[in-house]
Write a protein that holds these residues in place. Sequence first.
Motif, PDB file in Angstrom:
ATOM      1  N   ASP A   1     -12.018  -7.594  -1.462  1.00 34.38           N
ATOM      2  CA  ASP A   1     -11.379  -6.343  -1.827  1.00 34.38           C
ATOM      3  C   ASP A   1     -12.177  -5.169  -1.231  1.00 34.38           C
ATOM      4  O   ASP A   1     -13.407  -5.195  -1.229  1.00 34.38           O
ATOM      5  CB  ASP A   1     -11.339  -6.220  -3.356  1.00 34.38           C
ATOM      6  CG  ASP A   1     -10.380  -5.137  -3.784  1.00 34.38           C
ATOM      7  OD1 ASP A   1      -9.319  -5.495  -4.299  1.00 34.38           O
ATOM      8  OD2 ASP A   1     -10.678  -3.946  -3.574  1.00 34.38           O
TER       9      ASP A   1
ATOM     10  N   LYS B   1      -3.287  -2.707  -2.371  1.00 38.94           N
ATOM     11  CA  LYS B   1      -4.599  -3.311  -2.188  1.00 38.94           C
ATOM     12  C   LYS B   1      -4.906  -3.507  -0.696  1.00 38.94           C
ATOM     13  O   LYS B   1      -3.986  -3.766   0.087  1.00 38.94           O
ATOM     14  CB  LYS B   1      -4.596  -4.673  -2.907  1.00 38.94           C
ATOM     15  CG  LYS B   1      -5.964  -5.275  -3.090  1.00 38.94           C
ATOM     16  CD  LYS B   1      -5.866  -6.614  -3.775  1.00 38.94           C
ATOM     17  CE  LYS B   1      -6.064  -6.496  -5.266  1.00 38.94           C
ATOM     18  NZ  LYS B   1      -6.217  -7.818  -5.908  1.00 38.94           N
TER      19      LYS B   1
ATOM     20  N   LEU C   1       0.831  -1.222   0.000  1.00 44.39           N
ATOM     21  CA  LEU C   1       0.000   0.000   0.000  1.00 44.39           C
ATOM     22  C   LEU C   1       0.862   1.268   0.000  1.00 44.39           C
ATOM     23  O   LEU C   1       1.758   1.421   0.821  1.00 44.39           O
ATOM     24  CB  LEU C   1      -0.895   0.000   1.238  1.00 44.39           C
ATOM     25  CG  LEU C   1      -1.929   1.113   1.296  1.00 44.39           C
ATOM     26  CD1 LEU C   1      -3.142   0.765   0.462  1.00 44.39           C
ATOM     27  CD2 LEU C   1      -2.348   1.372   2.727  1.00 44.39           C
TER      28      LEU C   1
ATOM     29  N   LYS D   1      -7.636  -5.780   1.724  1.00 43.74           N
ATOM     30  CA  LYS D   1      -8.711  -6.776   1.770  1.00 43.74           C
ATOM     31  C   LYS D   1      -9.289  -6.807   3.174  1.00 43.74           C
ATOM     32  O   LYS D   1      -8.549  -6.883   4.160  1.00 43.74           O
ATOM     33  CB  LYS D   1      -8.168  -8.157   1.411  1.00 43.74           C
ATOM     34  CG  LYS D   1      -7.883  -8.353  -0.061  1.00 43.74           C
ATOM     35  CD  LYS D   1      -7.469  -9.788  -0.290  1.00 43.74           C
ATOM     36  CE  LYS D   1      -7.247 -10.059  -1.767  1.00 43.74           C
ATOM     37  NZ  LYS D   1      -6.854 -11.459  -1.983  1.00 43.74           N
TER      38      LYS D   1
ATOM     39  N   LYS E   1     -12.916  -2.366  -2.274  1.00 44.37           N
ATOM     40  CA  LYS E   1     -13.863  -1.716  -3.186  1.00 44.37           C
ATOM     41  C   LYS E   1     -15.207  -2.447  -3.206  1.00 44.37           C
ATOM     42  O   LYS E   1     -16.242  -1.852  -3.490  1.00 44.37           O
ATOM     43  CB  LYS E   1     -13.293  -1.676  -4.605  1.00 44.37           C
ATOM     44  CG  LYS E   1     -12.146  -0.715  -4.765  1.00 44.37           C
ATOM     45  CD  LYS E   1     -11.500  -0.891  -6.124  1.00 44.37           C
ATOM     46  CE  LYS E   1     -10.144  -0.220  -6.156  1.00 44.37           C
ATOM     47  NZ  LYS E   1      -9.300  -0.728  -7.242  1.00 44.37           N
TER      48      LYS E   1
END
Lengths: 271, 259
Positions: free
Chosen positions: B78, B71, B21, B73, B80
């Motif tokens: 995920d 990303k 990240l 989680k 998003k």
Amino acid sequence: METVWSIFHYGFFQRALLAGLSVGISCALLGVFLILRKAAMIGHGLAHVSFAGVAIGLSLGWLPLLSALFFTVITAGVLVKIRQKTGLYSDTVIALVSSFGFALGILLVSLSQRINVELFSYLFGDILTISSLEVIVSILLALSLVIIIIVYFREFLYTTFDPEAAQVAGISGDKVELLLTVLSGITVVLGMKVVGILLVVSLMVIPAASALRIARTFRQALLGAVVFSLGEIFIGLCLSFWLDIPAAAAIVLLSFGLYILIVLLTKRSAQ
Amino acid sequence: MPSVVNNLNHQELPLIEVIDLTFRYNRVEVLSDINLVVHKGDFLALIGPNGAGKTTLIKLLLGLLRPHRGKIKLFQRDLKEFKDWALIGYIPQKAIHFESFFPISVREAVALNLPQARWYDFWTKKINEREVVKALETVGMQDYIEERIGHLSGGQQQRVFIARALVSRPQILILDEPTTGVDAITQEKFYDLLAHLNQEKGLTIIIVTHEIGVVNRHVNKVACLNRSLVYHGTHAEFCQSDYFRQILDEGHHLIGHKH
């Protein structure tokens, strides 16, 4: 024989009372949220914008109420978007938008030959000349606002109290801000005839500020603001008629006096 | 320097997974290549100096900010696509910095976080009363249900905010510097409560803190952040690490925000 109660038989007074009380409910409910969101002056800013809307209506021969409503609601949406996109403080954006609105209004007034004394009724309020259409629109707005606040109570309160936690809980603070600002715009336009563009913010701020001094729960604050607002508008209107003084001044000065009294009383009880 | 990630072998799938990240704010890299995992039952302290990016990392985990790269989680999904925000209880850094005259009762504040509440629930006292009372009982604040929050002490307010987070029955509790401005005795009680929630109720906790004493007494995992992840491992190994010795030698590295 005429008595002090005779005024209630007059159609113009009944219309004034109905419109005033309806606008009072809307202003009081919105005022509680606006004060707690540190956006109390939004009513003042939008009132200045509505001045441009009135000027557009008067200069083009349209119904000033409708042109003001249209122009103010659009500007309210733009105001929120500017704040959200630029990250500017609310008061800065309100100052920008209100000065733009008032300057535009002044320009239109100076250019137009058709503007007459009617403009003054919007600037300083003229509740006793309020039309039946304005009464109906005011009542419908108040009813809609009450329903919206009851249904979206959680969203409004959560984003006001703790915007970050509300966002994590899935509530969009941006949408709530937009809704509150647009509703404030509509309310301000309808409040113009009651106390005038220059004083309409007082209907939003003073009853709500009084209620916030004494309420323990949020529902008490909303209810208190409505009760103060209704009482002040009712008594203010009656005083205006009996003493032959301007209604706007009577309502606002009475509200202010009551607020000072509550501050003094709550200060004493706190000690 | 030892490996940044120490002894974190778990059989279970992580509840939170941060992969490579990176976050930039105004073109300045605030967080670089962060890799972090949080498992069920972890009590993780996120520590680091002022400006290390701790709050930024929390906001990224909660979807309040979008990463520039990498990303996240949550519960193997995920970020998003993640929608079950009721599974995460959050107490922001600014939670107790509301206006003291804000007219909100303890009942109203806790009920705000009821995800299943429908609009009319807020206008009837009895519906969801059990959920609100239960959350308040967990933090020992049930006797204050009708009180205005502004009238409570800082420590009591923090307990109410924990109750608000708990009322949605979360599996993870995230707290951002929760005891800023609270006295030492209240702080101790507060962390005892968190330890109870972690050990007895199985709640996974992530806490951003400057209080190294807390780290030593209660947590089982530590992540040290200074724009990048300086250390991530178990508490026992943290105490043996160079970073911990550095903190002890140069105590000024961990200074709380002044509010």
